[in-house]
Write an enzyme that holds these catalytic residues in place. Sequence first.
Site, PDB file in Angstrom:
ATOM      1  N   TRP A  12     -17.711   9.410  -4.908  1.00  0.00           N
ATOM      2  CA  TRP A  12     -18.122  10.573  -4.074  1.00  0.00           C
ATOM      3  C   TRP A  12     -17.354  10.590  -2.794  1.00  0.00           C
ATOM      4  O   TRP A  12     -17.392  11.555  -2.036  1.00  0.00           O
ATOM      5  CB  TRP A  12     -19.612  10.209  -3.718  1.00  0.00           C
ATOM      6  N   HIS A  91      -8.424   1.800  -3.930  1.00  0.00           N
ATOM      7  CA  HIS A  91      -8.235   3.079  -4.165  1.00  0.00           C
ATOM      8  C   HIS A  91      -7.112   3.636  -3.126  1.00  0.00           C
ATOM      9  O   HIS A  91      -6.709   3.045  -2.071  1.00  0.00           O
ATOM     10  CB  HIS A  91      -9.373   3.881  -3.777  1.00  0.00           C
ATOM     11  N   GLU A  93      -6.352   5.941  -1.471  1.00  0.00           N
ATOM     12  CA  GLU A  93      -6.800   6.282   0.050  1.00  0.00           C
ATOM     13  C   GLU A  93      -7.006   5.120   0.811  1.00  0.00           C
ATOM     14  O   GLU A  93      -6.562   5.148   1.976  1.00  0.00           O
ATOM     15  CB  GLU A  93      -8.033   7.296  -0.087  1.00  0.00           C
ATOM     16  N   GLY A 169      -7.105  14.671  -6.270  1.00  0.00           N
ATOM     17  CA  GLY A 169      -7.264  15.851  -5.278  1.00  0.00           C
ATOM     18  C   GLY A 169      -6.363  16.715  -5.239  1.00  0.00           C
ATOM     19  O   GLY A 169      -6.708  17.720  -4.544  1.00  0.00           O
TER      20      GLY A 169
HETATM   21  C1  PEP Z   1     -10.591   9.683  -7.176  1.00  0.00           C
HETATM   22  O1  PEP Z   1     -10.694   9.929  -5.958  1.00  0.00           O
HETATM   23  O2  PEP Z   1     -10.664   8.715  -7.550  1.00  0.00           O
HETATM   24  C2  PEP Z   1     -10.092  10.790  -7.844  1.00  0.00           C
HETATM   25  C3  PEP Z   1      -9.765  10.834  -9.008  1.00  0.00           C
HETATM   26  O3  PEP Z   1     -10.219  12.173  -7.153  1.00  0.00           O
HETATM   27  P1  PEP Z   1     -10.262  13.510  -7.914  1.00  0.00           P
HETATM   28  O4  PEP Z   1     -10.810  13.370  -9.303  1.00  0.00           O
HETATM   29  O5  PEP Z   1     -10.853  14.286  -7.055  1.00  0.00           O
HETATM   30  O6  PEP Z   1      -8.818  13.757  -8.102  1.00  0.00           O
END
Ligand code: PEP
Length: 249
Positions: A12, A91, A93, A169
């Site tokens: 999320w 991750h 990010e 994203g």
């Molecule tokens: C994620 O943040 O792990 C991801 C896969 O995001 P999205 O599906 O929005 O690309």
Amino acid sequence: MAQKHKLVAGNWKLNGGLAANAALLGALEAVAGVEVAVCPPFPYLAQAASLLKGVALGAQSVSEFQSGAYTGEVSAEMLAELGCKFAIVGHSERRALFGEDEASVGRKTAAALRAGLVPIVCVGESLAEREAGQASAVIRRQLDAVRTVVGTPAFARLEIAYEPVWAIGTGRAATAAQAQEVHADIRRWLGEQGADAKAVRILYGGSVKADNAAELFGMPDVDGGLIGGAALVAQDFMAICRAAVAQGA
Ligand code: PEP
């Protein structure tokens, strides 16, 4: 993958609120033939634990420390106590925005394992690295950093998520062929380390949607997905889970 079902986990990110969560969580349900998990922000884990039925709980990150003077950190033991099964580590990010380096991803993986959580270890290359032909080398280096800390046998107790940074994203998912190529390479790397390569689930993440999930999950080495944006819409997330069932184990 031999025996395990596919795993579809929703990340999320920094989204949600008590009322919105209640609506979303209430609309999620277990799907026979696939393991489903959601990873809300830390403050909502208890709420999610109380509302989920047949859907596993995960955290989006975990501290490498167990307790002590580490302001703002959340330990693996706390997450386990709240009912988490999974913890996402590394991750992109977190790596890019919060300074998590490869060694700390290894230590976080170890911390999660110590508490009995199943780490979902994220790896993936940037667009520049892909264009320079370095995707495999980058991913192998990221995996190696984890192996150095936890050892090869620990790979039997974790999940790997291949998440190309350029696909997260952006709406630009890897093609099924691109995902398969990297997943096969990760499986080769596992075999080279002496791990039981077939027993480790390798998830794909990066702009998975209801309309591309089946093709991605149909690849022989894609064992499920880590889902960002589409995990915030119950109907879309459930459709992705059903696509994973349709594509088998
Ligand atoms: C994620 O943040 O792990 C991801 C896969 O995001 P999205 O599906 O929005 O690309």
